[in-house]
Write a protein that holds these residues in place. Structure first.
Motif, PDB file in Angstrom:
ATOM      1  N   UNK A  12       0.845  -1.203   0.000  1.00 33.26           N
ATOM      2  CA  UNK A  12       0.000   0.000   0.000  1.00 33.26           C
ATOM      3  C   UNK A  12       0.881   1.254   0.000  1.00 33.26           C
ATOM      4  N   UNK A  13       1.921   1.256   0.855  1.00 38.76           N
ATOM      5  CA  UNK A  13       2.824   2.411   0.921  1.00 38.76           C
ATOM      6  C   UNK A  13       3.563   2.608  -0.405  1.00 38.76           C
ATOM      7  N   UNK A  14       4.027   1.516  -1.011  1.00 41.94           N
ATOM      8  CA  UNK A  14       4.736   1.624  -2.288  1.00 41.94           C
ATOM      9  C   UNK A  14       3.810   2.110  -3.392  1.00 41.94           C
ATOM     10  N   UNK A  15       2.605   1.579  -3.419  1.00 42.59           N
ATOM     11  CA  UNK A  15       1.624   2.043  -4.403  1.00 42.59           C
ATOM     12  C   UNK A  15       1.309   3.516  -4.230  1.00 42.59           C
ATOM     13  N   UNK A  16       1.179   3.942  -2.976  1.00 44.12           N
ATOM     14  CA  UNK A  16       0.922   5.352  -2.719  1.00 44.12           C
ATOM     15  C   UNK A  16       2.091   6.209  -3.184  1.00 44.12           C
ATOM     16  N   UNK A  17       3.330   5.757  -2.950  1.00 44.39           N
ATOM     17  CA  UNK A  17       4.484   6.544  -3.379  1.00 44.39           C
ATOM     18  C   UNK A  17       4.559   6.646  -4.899  1.00 44.39           C
ATOM     19  N   UNK A  67      12.019  10.371  -7.985  1.00 44.17           N
ATOM     20  CA  UNK A  67      12.606   9.709  -6.823  1.00 44.17           C
ATOM     21  C   UNK A  67      11.554   8.935  -6.028  1.00 44.17           C
ATOM     22  N   UNK A  68      10.352   9.489  -5.898  1.00 45.40           N
ATOM     23  CA  UNK A  68       9.275   8.770  -5.214  1.00 45.40           C
ATOM     24  C   UNK A  68       8.911   7.487  -5.951  1.00 45.40           C
ATOM     25  N   UNK A  69       8.809   7.570  -7.262  1.00 41.33           N
ATOM     26  CA  UNK A  69       8.482   6.389  -8.061  1.00 41.33           C
ATOM     27  C   UNK A  69       9.583   5.344  -7.923  1.00 41.33           C
ATOM     28  N   UNK A  70      10.829   5.767  -7.997  1.00 38.07           N
ATOM     29  CA  UNK A  70      11.960   4.854  -7.856  1.00 38.07           C
ATOM     30  C   UNK A  70      11.967   4.202  -6.472  1.00 38.07           C
ATOM     31  N   UNK A  71      11.713   4.974  -5.443  1.00 38.80           N
ATOM     32  CA  UNK A  71      11.654   4.456  -4.078  1.00 38.80           C
ATOM     33  C   UNK A  71      10.544   3.418  -3.936  1.00 38.80           C
ATOM     34  N   UNK A  72       9.398   3.682  -4.551  1.00 38.48           N
ATOM     35  CA  UNK A  72       8.292   2.724  -4.509  1.00 38.48           C
ATOM     36  C   UNK A  72       8.631   1.415  -5.190  1.00 38.48           C
ATOM     37  N   UNK A 102      12.426   9.176   5.578  1.00 40.98           N
ATOM     38  CA  UNK A 102      12.345  10.037   4.385  1.00 40.98           C
ATOM     39  C   UNK A 102      10.937  10.612   4.251  1.00 40.98           C
ATOM     40  N   UNK A 103       9.933   9.774   4.497  1.00 37.64           N
ATOM     41  CA  UNK A 103       8.547  10.233   4.429  1.00 37.64           C
ATOM     42  C   UNK A 103       8.261  11.293   5.489  1.00 37.64           C
ATOM     43  N   UNK A 114       2.635   3.858   7.354  1.00 38.02           N
ATOM     44  CA  UNK A 114       2.685   2.510   6.791  1.00 38.02           C
ATOM     45  C   UNK A 114       4.083   1.901   6.869  1.00 38.02           C
ATOM     46  N   UNK A 115       5.106   2.649   6.498  1.00 37.93           N
ATOM     47  CA  UNK A 115       6.465   2.111   6.532  1.00 37.93           C
ATOM     48  C   UNK A 115       6.949   1.867   7.955  1.00 37.93           C
TER      49      UNK A 115
END
Length: 135
Positions: A12-17, A67-72, A102-103, A114-115
């Protein structure tokens, strides 16, 4: 011990990022550029300077979105690769806690919760598995 709850939280956290990164790139970046250009009652030099400034801010927003997409995607990869049943991952919960920090600094409260939740749950489960294996 099953890792279903942690995996769900992390996905969920990765999808949100990833979604947040796409919103930042395709909605927020162009919005900044448009608002910077659409100013009245400025001289040509001032408009050119403001256009340059809004272009730079838009570029920074796009880089942040990437960067957010890469982190996800990195988080999804680490979760699928290392977070398996009966295995005690050592670096994955630390990665989740780093993503939470980071968040925190980017004020992404949903990802922070979430993380941090997933990282703390995995660390607690790891501790209980180690205690069971020692006895």
């Amino acid at each position: 011990m099953p890792n279903k709850l942690e995996k769900t939280l992390v996905y969920i956290a990765s999808g949100w990022q990833i979604l947040d990164g796409l919103i930042t790139i395709f909605i927020y970046g162009p919005y900044i550029r448009e608002k910077g250009v659409a100013t009245a009652q400025l001289s040509a030099v001032e408009k050119e300077g403001l256009d340059s400034l809004s272009g730079s801010i838009s570029s920074v927003a796009s880089i942040y979105g990437i960067l957010l997409i890469l982190l996800g995607f990195i988080t999804i990869y680490l979760t699928k690769t290392f977070l398996k049943e009966g295995i005690v991952p050592k670096k994955v919960p630390v990665w989740f806690l780093i993503c939470g920090i980071i968040s925190y600094f980017t004020m992404d409260i949903l990802s922070l919760i979430l993380y941090m939740g997933a990282g703390i749950i995995i660390l607690a489960k790891n501790r209980s598995i180690k205690l069971l294996n020692n006895n």
